[in-house]
Design an enzyme around this catalytic site. Structure first.
Site, PDB file in Angstrom:
ATOM      1  N   ASP A 177      39.959  41.827  46.843  1.00 29.83           N
ATOM      2  CA  ASP A 177      40.078  42.027  45.403  1.00 29.83           C
ATOM      3  C   ASP A 177      40.890  40.901  44.742  1.00 29.83           C
ATOM      4  O   ASP A 177      41.886  40.435  45.318  1.00 29.83           O
ATOM      5  CB  ASP A 177      40.784  43.379  45.189  1.00 29.83           C
ATOM      6  CG  ASP A 177      40.737  43.856  43.759  1.00 29.83           C
ATOM      7  OD1 ASP A 177      39.633  43.987  43.220  1.00 29.83           O
ATOM      8  OD2 ASP A 177      41.814  44.104  43.177  1.00 29.83           O
ATOM      9  N   GLU A 199      36.491  38.357  46.036  1.00 31.68           N
ATOM     10  CA  GLU A 199      36.138  38.528  44.627  1.00 31.68           C
ATOM     11  C   GLU A 199      36.700  37.316  43.890  1.00 31.68           C
ATOM     12  O   GLU A 199      37.806  37.341  43.351  1.00 31.68           O
ATOM     13  CB  GLU A 199      36.723  39.814  44.030  1.00 31.68           C
ATOM     14  CG  GLU A 199      36.187  40.049  42.630  1.00 31.68           C
ATOM     15  CD  GLU A 199      37.117  40.821  41.703  1.00 31.68           C
ATOM     16  OE1 GLU A 199      36.661  41.249  40.636  1.00 31.68           O
ATOM     17  OE2 GLU A 199      38.312  40.982  42.025  1.00 31.68           O
TER      18      GLU A 199
HETATM   19  C1  NOJ Z   1      38.692  44.006  40.569  1.00 31.75           C
HETATM   20  C2  NOJ Z   1      38.036  45.299  40.902  1.00 31.75           C
HETATM   21  O1  NOJ Z   1      36.702  45.059  41.238  1.00 31.75           O
HETATM   22  C3  NOJ Z   1      38.210  46.182  39.704  1.00 31.75           C
HETATM   23  O2  NOJ Z   1      37.447  47.367  39.812  1.00 31.75           O
HETATM   24  C4  NOJ Z   1      39.668  46.483  39.531  1.00 31.75           C
HETATM   25  O3  NOJ Z   1      39.872  47.230  38.352  1.00 31.75           O
HETATM   26  C5  NOJ Z   1      40.484  45.198  39.441  1.00 31.75           C
HETATM   27  N1  NOJ Z   1      40.095  44.229  40.419  1.00 31.75           N
HETATM   28  C6  NOJ Z   1      41.944  45.474  39.659  1.00 31.75           C
HETATM   29  O4  NOJ Z   1      42.182  45.745  41.013  1.00 31.75           O
END
Ligand code: NOJ
Ligand code: CA
Length: 477
Positions: A197, A238
């Site tokens: 993440d 991500e």
């Molecule tokens: C990215 C995640 O995919 C999302 O769902 C989340 O709200 C944020 N990061 C914070 O962790």
């Protein structure tokens, strides 16, 4: 010298399952791990190689699992650690790997680390989070400021997201050690890899904080750890950046992430010029030997059939054909294979702080009804059961596209070569013997390809003429 072994995800298809919405085993309206286990036969039938699960950890769910309160457990709504072990084992029997979602940039404010950190300025955990005497004006991603004042200790702590998601201080060596232990814990249990993440914002030293060099030293450290396993574990970041050179930086010298999500592709729409440009440039900037990873939807954005396809299944098929015939690894968000649309959520059913619920609604199985689902189901889509029974459905099409990909070496490993074509057609070659051409317009087109049509989004077999919104895969002669 032996050729380097191709990793399992090369040319593979990953499936992102949002656990709370995938399949519910006990009728409490919340999808769970046992429910997912019960649907592995479906995922095997579809032909996926791995499953990425959105966060499965205990969490107060202020941000639906992205506020972790224990990195070594399973959220009771989803099941137990034993359920996760069973899922990994059962999926492994079917040749399907399980990836978890690691959330290293922040914890829940209920995590014991933060409770200790905020307990006093002298706490040994104080430096694990980002505390300052004064706050700047930085905004958080979800609205409001990125700093919250903590009355008892008289300082502000930093949070890029909610105040209930305090940011860890990755300049602190102990934090790095703690996460090594977390990675090992899951890799030792047979987890095949991690989606990571907000990796692009991992290390912060506010106020300046974007893509700091220290992020790369953390990624190198994780990569060495992941490579120490057999098979090597996958780090899928991500990497939410819109600049492709910056995206490539997260692959390092092929010694950081093996895969970083390509958001410029996700947001290129169905524009043939933009798509061709993003893919060509991605292929150019990644370090030699690295693989791109492609996705059209995820749990944070409006589902692609609604966002870019006007809910028109001809367009949905074209988008899926592209997704599944590009070089690298492709990721389907659960429901993409059905052409699942964004669902309108009535005001009183909204659960998410950022109103992303419409992309997170329960999977419409059709053979079993959801009881009191935590989010409403859409009513404008044929169910899995109906689509499975229909050879002309989007689901049947998607399954065939995955099977074709797996059966043709060009589509697994062949280089991507752009082909010049008529305006509105996006065309490319894979390897020497396979071409893909997609007509992203409302008019018929002539792709000037010679060969046999292996597959068409419209079930046709004419390589010299494409209907509006038709895509083909051609074996070149
Ligand atoms: C990215 C995640 O995919 C999302 O769902 C989340 O709200 C944020 N990061 C914070 O962790
Ligand atoms: Ca359940």
């Amino acid at each position: 010298m032996a050729a380097p072994r191709r990793p399992w995800w090369a040319g593979g298809v990953l499936y992102q399952a949002y656990p709370r919405s995938f399949a519910d085993s006990n009728g409490d309206g919340i999808g769970d791990l046992a429910g997912l286990l019960g649907r592995l036969d479906y995922l095997r039938w579809l032909g996926v190689d791995g499953i990425w699960l959105n966060p499965t950890f205990p969490s107060p769910n202020r941000d639906w699992g992205y506020d972790v309160s224990d990195y070594f457990g399973v959220h009771p709504d989803l099941g137990t650690l034993e359920d996760l072990d069973s899922l990994i084992a059962a999926a492994g029997e079917l040749g399907i790997r399980i990836l978890l979602d690691l959330v290293p940039a922040h914890t829940s404010d209920q995590h014991e680390w933060f409770l200790e950190s905020r307990s006093s300025r002298e706490s040994p955990r104080r430096p694990w989070y980002i505390w300052r005497d004064g706050a700047d004006e930085q905004d958080s991603v979800f609205g409001g400021k990125a700093w919250t004042y903590d009355e008892p200790t008289g300082q502000y702590y930093h949070h890029l997201f909610l105040p209930e998601q305090p940011d860890l201080n990755w300049m602190q060596p102990d934090v790095r050690d703690a996460f090594d232990e977390i990675l090992r814990f899951w890799f030792d249990r047979g987890v095949a890899g991690l989606r990571i993440d907000v990796v692009h914002e991992l290390v912060k030293d506010p106020p300046s904080q974007s893509n700091r060099p220290e992020i790369h030293s953390v990624l190198q450290r994780w990569r060495a750890l992941a490579d120490g396993y057999d098979p090597e574990r996958l780090l899928l970041g991500e990497t939410w950046v819109m600049d492709l050179d910056e995206l490539a930086s997260f692959y390092g010298q092929a010694d950081e992430l093996q895969l970083g999500f390509n958001f410029p592709f996700m947001f290129a729409g169905l524009d043939p010029v933009a798509l061709a440009d993003v893919v060509k440039r991605t292929e150019e900037v990644l370090p030699a030997g690295s693989l791109p990873v492609w996705a059209l939807s995820n749990h944070d954005v409006v589902r692609f059939p609604t966002r870019v396809c006007d809910e028109d299944d001809a367009k949905v098929r074209c988008a899926l054909l592209a997704l599944l015939t590009l070089r690298g690894t492709s990721v389907l968000y659960y429901g993409d294979e059905l052409g699942m649309r964004q669902v309108d959520i009535p005001f009183d059913r909204v659960r998410d702080v950022h109103r992303r619920d419409g992309a997170r609604t329960p999977m419409p199985w059709g053979d079993v009804e959801w009881r009191n689902p935590w989010l409403p189901l859409g009513d404008n889509l044929a169910s899995v059961a109906e689509q499975r029974a229909d050879p002309r459905s989007v689901l049947s099409f998607c399954r065939e596209a995955i099977a074709l990909r797996g059966s043709r070496d060009d589509l697994i490993a062949g280089a991507y070569t752009p082909l010049a074509g008529q305006t509105g057609i996006w065309a490319w070659r894979r390897g020497e013997g396979t071409a893909v051409a997609i007509n992203l317009t409302d008019s018929p087109a002539n792709p000037s390809l010679e060969g046999d049509v292996l597959f068409s989004t419209k079930g046709r077999d004419d390589p010299s003429r494409l209907e509006p919104w038709e895509g083909v895969v051609v074996a070149l002669t």
